[in-house]
Design an enzyme around this catalytic site. Sequence first.
Site, PDB file in Angstrom:
ATOM      1  N   CYS B  99      13.142 -71.387  65.608  1.00  0.00           N
ATOM      2  CA  CYS B  99      13.760 -71.693  64.382  1.00  0.00           C
ATOM      3  C   CYS B  99      15.364 -72.109  65.449  1.00  0.00           C
ATOM      4  CB  CYS B  99      14.163 -70.617  63.663  1.00  0.00           C
ATOM      5  SG  CYS B  99      15.593 -71.276  62.215  1.00  0.00           S
ATOM      6  N   HIS B 207       9.009 -68.866  61.492  1.00  0.00           N
ATOM      7  CA  HIS B 207       8.816 -67.288  62.139  1.00  0.00           C
ATOM      8  C   HIS B 207       8.007 -66.570  61.976  1.00  0.00           C
ATOM      9  CE1 HIS B 207      13.802 -67.405  62.319  1.00  0.00           C
ATOM     10  NE2 HIS B 207      13.040 -68.185  61.224  1.00  0.00           N
ATOM     11  N   GLU B 209       7.964 -63.600  64.302  1.00  0.00           N
ATOM     12  CA  GLU B 209       8.402 -62.714  64.360  1.00  0.00           C
ATOM     13  C   GLU B 209       8.957 -62.213  63.085  1.00  0.00           C
ATOM     14  OE1 GLU B 209      10.256 -65.124  64.421  1.00  0.00           O
ATOM     15  OE2 GLU B 209      12.465 -64.730  63.790  1.00  0.00           O
TER      16      GLU B 209
END
Lengths: 78, 235
Positions: B99, B207, B209
């Site tokens: 990002c 993302h 994560e």
Amino acid sequence: MKKVKIYVTLRESILDPAGNAVKDSLHKLGHKYVKDARIGKFIQLELEDTNNIDEKIKDMCEKLLSNTVIEDYSYSID
Amino acid sequence: MSSKKYANEKGLNMKFAVVVFPGSNCDGDMYYAIKDELSAEVSYVWHTETNLDKYDAIMIPGGFSYGDYLRCGAIAAYSPIISAIKKAAENGKIVLGICNGFQILTEIGLLPGALLRNKNMKFICKMSTLVVENSNTIFTNKYENKENVTFAIAHGEGNYYCDDKTLEKLKSNNRIIFTYKNNPNGSLENIAGIVNEKGNVLGMMPHPERVVNNFMGYDCGLRLFKSILERSIDV
């Protein structure tokens, strides 16, 4: 002391959705003759007296103030 | 195997750094994905540090570094830590920018192109289906080619742009790693993530994560970190 006015805009070849939204809104206000609107940034710097001012502004614009992959810049010195 | 013990049970040891800028806000997600789900060694590294020599993998998390003033990633690009990140990339260490991290990687020239404002002008925060376009990388070897995976996206400036020549290079060298199945932001060729020429630097808007455990809805992001961890022993 010099005042430098720097204008940064998206390159002509790159779509500017915010500019398009503004153009559409101007049309709604009746300003149908507006063909295009581009939104950019205006950065004003105050410089102490220095030499090679154009070279220094170019350095600032190309390293930080604009991203030359997507933006053009221009400036004027007062 | 419980993913919690993953690194330990595999006997793998790799040191991850999560670089933190003023305005980073996915640093915690990244840190705990690596610490708790991968069980690898991980440390936060503040952006004023100048040495990353003791780390094997450098993570640049999402957020709004320096408030995204001027342009996303523009001011972070001149933080003291950047020269250490460039050095790590040059030395073949793993660098992953998510990002805002992807935006920073383009601003510092480790990846080509730039991220423009989303075409529809909206900040988009939702789950997004991605296609793994190249599973033969340090980052994606635990995925199948053309596999569909669901990652979270959350960005206002994720519309990838590069010139024709760059795009041709990305395509011919299989450097487009992830694409969006349904393009949310206007990205050129649906691009969601690309790698550098050497293949050790990945930048992506989605993302991984945020999808590392089923309680998050999906856990398919964990395989990206497992890919990094296991591939590291062969590099």
